[in-house]
Design an enzyme around this catalytic site. Structure first.
Site, PDB file in Angstrom:
ATOM      1  N   CYS A   2      50.641  29.570  58.696  1.00  9.47           N
ATOM      2  CA  CYS A   2      51.123  28.097  58.622  1.00  9.47           C
ATOM      3  C   CYS A   2      50.743  27.243  58.860  1.00  9.47           C
ATOM      4  CB  CYS A   2      52.688  28.151  58.425  1.00  9.47           C
ATOM      5  SG  CYS A   2      53.255  29.142  57.299  1.00  9.47           S
ATOM      6  N   ARG A  27      45.123  30.351  59.191  1.00  9.85           N
ATOM      7  CA  ARG A  27      46.666  30.012  59.266  1.00  9.85           C
ATOM      8  C   ARG A  27      47.324  30.902  58.410  1.00  9.85           C
ATOM      9  NH1 ARG A  27      48.150  28.549  64.689  1.00  9.85           N
ATOM     10  NH2 ARG A  27      50.045  28.780  64.563  1.00  9.85           N
ATOM     11  N   TRP A  75      51.905  30.357  54.859  1.00  5.83           N
ATOM     12  CA  TRP A  75      51.679  31.785  54.790  1.00  5.83           C
ATOM     13  C   TRP A  75      53.391  32.287  54.048  1.00  5.83           C
ATOM     14  CZ3 TRP A  75      54.590  36.029  57.722  1.00  5.83           C
ATOM     15  CH2 TRP A  75      53.857  37.370  57.201  1.00  5.83           C
ATOM     16  N   ASN A 101      56.941  25.135  60.385  1.00  6.77           N
ATOM     17  CA  ASN A 101      56.232  26.777  60.092  1.00  6.77           C
ATOM     18  C   ASN A 101      57.289  27.538  61.405  1.00  6.77           C
ATOM     19  OD1 ASN A 101      54.419  28.644  61.068  1.00  6.77           O
ATOM     20  ND2 ASN A 101      53.108  27.306  62.906  1.00  6.77           N
ATOM     21  N   GLY A 102      57.269  28.562  60.431  1.00  5.65           N
ATOM     22  CA  GLY A 102      58.129  29.249  61.219  1.00  5.65           C
ATOM     23  C   GLY A 102      59.502  29.583  60.180  1.00  5.65           C
ATOM     24  N   GLU A 484      41.826  51.150  66.077  1.00  5.71           N
ATOM     25  CA  GLU A 484      40.471  49.496  65.760  1.00  5.71           C
ATOM     26  C   GLU A 484      39.850  49.883  64.925  1.00  5.71           C
ATOM     27  OE1 GLU A 484      41.650  46.818  66.486  1.00  5.71           O
ATOM     28  OE2 GLU A 484      39.434  45.720  66.187  1.00  5.71           O
ATOM     29  N   LYS A 488      40.635  47.644  61.205  1.00  6.08           N
ATOM     30  CA  LYS A 488      40.181  46.535  61.055  1.00  6.08           C
ATOM     31  C   LYS A 488      39.330  46.752  59.253  1.00  6.08           C
ATOM     32  CE  LYS A 488      39.864  44.483  62.712  1.00  6.08           C
ATOM     33  NZ  LYS A 488      40.197  43.763  64.550  1.00  6.08           N
ATOM     34  N   GLU A 491      42.751  46.449  57.619  1.00  2.87           N
ATOM     35  CA  GLU A 491      42.978  45.131  56.567  1.00  2.87           C
ATOM     36  C   GLU A 491      42.118  43.755  56.165  1.00  2.87           C
ATOM     37  OE1 GLU A 491      43.782  42.922  60.545  1.00  2.87           O
ATOM     38  OE2 GLU A 491      41.917  43.566  61.188  1.00  2.87           O
ATOM     39  N   HIS A 507      46.997  69.244  64.345  1.00  2.00           N
ATOM     40  CA  HIS A 507      48.287  68.943  63.719  1.00  2.00           C
ATOM     41  C   HIS A 507      48.983  68.487  62.601  1.00  2.00           C
ATOM     42  CE1 HIS A 507      47.738  71.346  67.477  1.00  2.00           C
ATOM     43  NE2 HIS A 507      47.574  69.913  67.887  1.00  2.00           N
ATOM     44  N   LYS A 606      45.903  34.665  60.946  1.00  2.00           N
ATOM     45  CA  LYS A 606      45.808  34.681  61.831  1.00  2.00           C
ATOM     46  C   LYS A 606      46.340  33.693  62.700  1.00  2.00           C
ATOM     47  CE  LYS A 606      42.132  35.158  64.487  1.00  2.00           C
ATOM     48  NZ  LYS A 606      41.747  36.212  64.469  1.00  2.00           N
TER      49      LYS A 606
HETATM   50  C1  F6R Z   1      43.793  42.383  63.803  1.00  2.00           C
HETATM   51  C2  F6R Z   1      44.087  41.136  64.229  1.00  2.00           C
HETATM   52  C3  F6R Z   1      45.772  41.408  64.333  1.00  2.00           C
HETATM   53  C4  F6R Z   1      46.217  40.654  65.826  1.00  2.00           C
HETATM   54  C5  F6R Z   1      47.754  40.395  66.076  1.00  2.00           C
HETATM   55  C6  F6R Z   1      47.592  39.736  67.626  1.00  2.00           C
HETATM   56  O1  F6R Z   1      42.126  42.050  63.741  1.00  2.00           O
HETATM   57  O2  F6R Z   1      43.891  40.296  64.208  1.00  2.00           O
HETATM   58  O3  F6R Z   1      46.656  42.682  64.700  1.00  2.00           O
HETATM   59  O4  F6R Z   1      45.409  41.546  66.825  1.00  2.00           O
HETATM   60  O5  F6R Z   1      48.048  40.028  65.402  1.00  2.00           O
HETATM   61  O6  F6R Z   1      47.164  38.429  67.925  1.00  2.00           O
HETATM   62  P1  F6R Z   1      47.236  37.775  69.405  1.00  2.00           P
HETATM   63  O7  F6R Z   1      45.839  38.659  69.994  1.00  2.00           O
HETATM   64  O8  F6R Z   1      47.145  36.412  68.633  1.00  2.00           O
HETATM   65  O9  F6R Z   1      48.476  37.893  69.843  1.00  2.00           O
END
Ligand code: F6R
Length: 611
Positions: A2, A27, A75, A101-102, A484, A488, A491, A507, A606
């Protein structure tokens, strides 16, 4: 999670709020809305399902002028993404408007009480409960600020809010608990936002709100208090962020721009932090704490998502070079266990945004228990950066693409600097220290070389657009890279992908292998290379499609795999920085070829500022 913006001043705020929302769209982007007082001081509340561009279309031609307004990009937490659940929310009369937001955790109880008092609700959101609670208190107290303050004492959960009322055309009230909120200070005008990206086009002077603080903002200034009515003095800070840093700069997507930026972001992460002759690092943010850190009986690294993967790399590094036992925990689990912590422990919090709620909550719990806290954070001035005892900024620059890329490589680089600092006080020799420094310095150039493989990787990606599943396998330092790579891909391309330690495959996951299963192997020429090759053979024998990220001097791997991506080498602890780059590019190209919006993947946002 948000985005919040607001303006009070003498100019027309509508275009500014829209521009601010666009900068915050990373966001959350399922719906958006604007609340303002129009030229006749009538409250207007315009909301849409969809993106900020849809809100802009809804406003087009309305020709409104307003010098007080608030905006929100959502969001969804409570209630599906639709126009009704979009913010701002308002009281029945439409005179009181609020963005949030929250999550209000006790909204059920509060809602029941309000229904008993005759309130009705139009949406499924917790935010509508908040606005009606303020309305009810305001009608009793006849003072908006006191009503909001009083209301927040009844609320359990997290909030960053902005509120205005038709009766107070010259003020916006903001408050924060758990969700970020910053005030931007201008001349005869002031701004609010959930992060500084939305403000910097207008001002570089900001005031960060802390938890349980409330402020009333006018065009001439602001007054802050705690929600328990104590007076507080807030400091105005200067942010050093440019508009250029947060724009796409000619790239099709922020994600691609941020992948390509990695030579520079890595340079920035290590610049001025290496003492070559001594084979040691210099981290100003840890000075004064290094004795205590080096004496720690245990180091715990806690983070979420990609940052947690960087933490796993950190575990390998720190144990190898410092001999201090290390544990890596998901922040979301750590906070809900009963973590055994003592002042002999050091807990490292890794976060790109510095606002991830789970990490922030784990930090608060850690501080309560007396362990030393270190923040490895990218966003300057963010909550985790402010609340940890000490820390190191990543200096990767703003990361806007929802899928984290350059933050990961900078996190690993900074973990290497921290390892070097502690290691040289423990078991790392000056020679090993110098070797690490030499290799750290060579990384940007090696990354540049890998980025030249972009077209080759794009071609490989063409073959996997229709894949339903993917496996990523790596050993040792490269196991976290496998995780990782899989994250990637899932997502941004919505292809199911899993990362495994390569040897674990037999396994269980080996049962999944058939001619439809692409398997990405991290196979640099290191001490476990032969073992990884055996794992490759096992997949090949079962018909899996093989992609290997291999060393540039490896000539034998081509006989084993369908596609190989050859990259330069470095010491094992730094290989994750190089190995992850082809995986970022592979995911990016697969998602783009599928026609997906890589910067705004579905359901994600994000900076996850809710639980
Ligand atoms: C993946 C991604 C998320 C963040 C996670 C932690 O691409 O962006 O998995 O890594 O939400 O976010 P931060 O690093 O901002 O605490």
């Amino acid at each position: 999670m948000c985005g919040i913006v607001g303006y009070i001043g003498t100019k027309n705020c509508i275009p500014m709020l829209i521009e601010g929302l666009k900068r915050l769209e990373y966001r959350g982007y399922d719906s958006a809305g604007l609340g303002f007082l129009d030229e006749n001081s009538k409250p207007k509340n315009i909301k849409v399902k969809g993106k900020v561009a849809d809100l802009e279309n809804a406003l087009n031609g309305n020709g409104h002028f307003s010098n007080i307004g608030i905006g929100h990009t959502r969001w969804a937490t409570h209630g599906i993404p639709n126009q009704t659940n979009a913010h701002p929310h308002s009281n029945k009369e439409g005179t009181l408007l609020l963005i949030h937001n929250g999550i209000i955790e006790n909204f059920g109880v509060l809602k029941k009480a309000l229904i008993n008092d005759g309130y009705t609700f139009y949406s499924d959101t917790d935010t509508e409960v908040l606005v009606n609670l303020i309305d009810s208190n305001y009608k009793k107290k006849e003072d908006l600020f006191q009503a909001v303050r009083y209301d927040l004492n009844e609320v359990e959960g997290t909030y960053g809010i902005a509120v205005f009322h038709k009766d107070y055309p010259d003020q916006i009230i903001v408050a924060k608990n758990g969700s970020p909120l910053v005030i931007g200070i201008g001349e005869n005008e002031n701004f609010i936002a959930s992060d500084v990206n939305a403000l910097i086009a207008h001002t570089s002077k900001v005031v960060y709100m802390e938890d349980h603080e409330i402020a009333v903002i006018t065009k001439n200034g602001f007054k802050a208090k705690t929600i328990s009515d104590e007076k507080i003095k807030k400091e105005i800070q200067e942010v050093k962020l440019t508009l250029e840093e947060i724009s796409k700069g000619g790239y099709e997507h922020f994600m691609l721009k941020e992948i390509i930026e990695q030579p520079e972001s890595l340079r920035n992460s290590i610049r001025g932090r290496l003492l070559e002759k001594e084979g040691i690092s210099k981290l100003g943010g840890l000075s004064g704490y290094i004795d205590r850190i080096a004496l720690s009986k245990r180091i715990i690294i806690t983070a979420c998502g990609t940052s947690w993967h960087a933490g796993l790399v950190g575990e390998y590094m720190l144990e190898q070079y410092t001999n201090i036992p290390v544990e890596v925990e998901y922040a979301s689990e750590f906070r809900y266990r009963n973590p055994i912590l003592s002042p002999d422990d050091t807990v490292i919090f890794i976060s790109q945004s510095g606002e991830t709620l789970d990490s922030l909550a784990a930090l608060k719990e850690t501080k309560r228990r007396g362990a030393l806290t270190i923040g490895l954070v990218n966003a300057v001035g963010s909550s985790i950066a402010r609340e940890t005892d000490c820390g190191v900024y990543l200096h990767a620059g703003p990361e806007i693409g929802v899928a984290s890329t350059k933050a990961f490589t900078s996190q690993v680089a900074v973990l290497a600097l921290v390892t070097l600092l502690i290691g040289r006080r423990k078991i790392t020799s000056p020679q090993d220290g110098m070797e690490i420094i030499k290799e750290l310095k060579s990384l940007p150039e090696k990354v540049e070389k890998i980025l030249q493989l972009n077209n080759e990787i794009e071609k490989i990606a063409e073959n996997f657009v229709d894949a339903d599943n993917f496996l990523y396998l790596g050993r040792g330092y490269n196991f976290p890279v496998a995780l990782e790579g899989a994250l990637k891909l899932k997502e941004i391309s919505y292809i199911h992908a899993e990362g495994y330690p390569a040897a674990e495959m037999k396994h269980g996951p080996i049962a999944l292998i058939d001619e439809n299963m692409p398997v990405v192997f991290l196979a640099p020429k290191d001490s476990v290379y032969d073992k990884v090759v055996s794992n490759i053979e096992e997949v090949k024998a079962r018909g899996g499609k093989l992609i290997a990220i291999a060393s540039e001097n490896d000539t034998t791997i081509d006989n084993l795999v369908d596609y190989s991506i050859k990259i330069p080498s470095t010491i094992r602890m730094l290989m994750p920085i190089l190995n992850v780059i082809p995986l970022q590019l592979l995911s990016y190209h697969i998602a783009v070829k599928k026609g997906l919006n890589v910067d705004q993947p579905r359901n994600l946002a994000k900076s996850v500022t809710v639980e």
